[in-house]
Design an enzyme around this catalytic site. Structure first.
Site, mmCIF file in Angstrom:
data_model
loop_
_atom_site.group_PDB
_atom_site.id
_atom_site.type_symbol
_atom_site.label_atom_id
_atom_site.label_comp_id
_atom_site.label_asym_id
_atom_site.label_seq_id
_atom_site.Cartn_x
_atom_site.Cartn_y
_atom_site.Cartn_z
ATOM 1 N N ASP A 1 -15.359 -4.812 -3.701
ATOM 2 C CA ASP A 1 -15.555 -3.584 -2.785
ATOM 3 C C ASP A 1 -15.977 -2.288 -3.785
ATOM 4 O OD1 ASP A 1 -14.719 -5.076 -0.914
ATOM 5 O OD2 ASP A 1 -12.963 -3.847 -0.271
ATOM 6 N N ASP A 2 -16.624 -1.313 -2.881
ATOM 7 C CA ASP A 2 -16.844 -0.077 -3.490
ATOM 8 C C ASP A 2 -18.148 0.306 -4.179
ATOM 9 O OD1 ASP A 2 -14.360 0.560 -2.338
ATOM 10 O OD2 ASP A 2 -13.327 1.271 -3.846
ATOM 11 N N HIS B 1 -16.383 6.180 2.438
ATOM 12 C CA HIS B 1 -15.115 5.441 2.068
ATOM 13 C C HIS B 1 -14.092 6.356 2.599
ATOM 14 C CE1 HIS B 1 -12.111 3.335 -0.164
ATOM 15 N NE2 HIS B 1 -12.964 2.377 -0.522
ATOM 16 N N HIS C 1 -12.482 -4.930 -7.250
ATOM 17 C CA HIS C 1 -13.447 -3.656 -7.266
ATOM 18 C C HIS C 1 -14.402 -3.825 -8.205
ATOM 19 C CE1 HIS C 1 -9.858 -2.605 -4.583
ATOM 20 N NE2 HIS C 1 -10.972 -1.827 -3.795
HETATM 21 ZN ZN LIG Z 1 -13.095 0.422 -0.653
#
Ligand SMILES: [Zn+2]
Length: 260
Positions: free
Chosen positions: A70-71, A125, A220
């Protein structure tokens, strides 16, 4: 406890020699392919996946793990992660944050071109569960737009969405499902966000995978510790008999799931 200790010890030894593993170019492809497979999913069969929140998850065999990041994308960590995945011929799913994609669209394309699935993780986010629905919807749509634009006309994102902080509402779920987007939660949490030490990422991920037995692992790709840990995590997964599964969209409809 003994098992965890052995992971920490092996991690400590391995962390001294990351380049040997990361530089490998899949010298044994047949072995790598026997440790992974690809499954195609569609929202009508798998609308909500991940047992931490939902009753259902992907249909995986015992010991099968879906790696998710993620991210991102961000340099240098996303490219480092791509290198570690490529070294083991492993494919993953990346839930990209629109703001980061807008700043580094070439990295989104690099992830896609390396054969990974690229899904969505909102634009800003924000905690979508705390926004008015209209604002949450807008943030999701902007995120989808950013990824789609970055990939360009010849690359198709996967209709996969994971909410920031894993916080989502029933109204947002209905909206995403109306767009034929699969909503992902998780089965196992690396908790990599909380660790600066890559050994802790490996240790905690293996402990969580050991408990879950199989499933979607949350990582992440914006974290330095995760990028450093990944070669060792993949090595440890292999040593413990875990196999990876790459999840791709089943593209039966003309829209590929991203209906307006
Ligand atoms: Zn996230």
């Amino acid at each position: 406890m003994r098992l965890l200790t052995s992971i920490v010890i092996s991690g400590a030894i391995l962390l001294g020699t990351p380049n040997n593993l990361a530089a490998s170019d899949c010298p044994n492809n047949s072995e790598a392919s026997s440790r992974s497979r690809t499954i195609a999913v569609k929202p009508s069969k798998f609308p909500l996946v991940g047992k931490q929140k939902y009753l259902e998850t992907l249909r995986l065999n015992e010991g099968e793990v879906v790696l998710t990041f993620d991210d991102g994308p961000v340099a240098p960590h996303t490219p480092e992660i791509l290198k570690a995945l490529a070294a083991e011929c492993v494919k993953a799913t990346f839930f990209m944050m629109g703001l980061n994609v807008a700043e580094a669209p070439h990295l989104a394309r690099q992830v896609f071109d390396a054969g990974h699935s690229v899904g969505f993780h909102s634009f800003s986010h924000a905690d979508l569960s705390k926004l008015p629905f209209d604002k949450a919807k807008k943030d999701i749509e902007l995120g989808i737009e950013a990824v789609t634009e970055a990939l360009g006309p010849t690359r198709r994102p996967a209709p996969f969405f994971r909410a920031p902080y894993l916080h989502i509402t029933k109204e947002i779920e209905r909206f995403l499902l109306s767009r034929n987007i699969i909503i992902w939660d998780i089965d196992a949490d690396s908790s990599d966000w909380t660790f600066a030490n890559p050994e802790h990422v490996v240790k905690n991920s293996m402990a969580e995978l050991g408990k879950a037995g199989k499933g979607i692992l949350l990582l992440h790709d914006i974290k330095a510790a995760t990028a450093r840990a990944l070669p060792f995590l993949l090595w440890e997964m292999k040593r413990r008999g875990f196999r990876t599964v790459h999840v791709v969209p089943e593209l039966s409809s003309a829209s590929g799931g991203l209906a307006p």
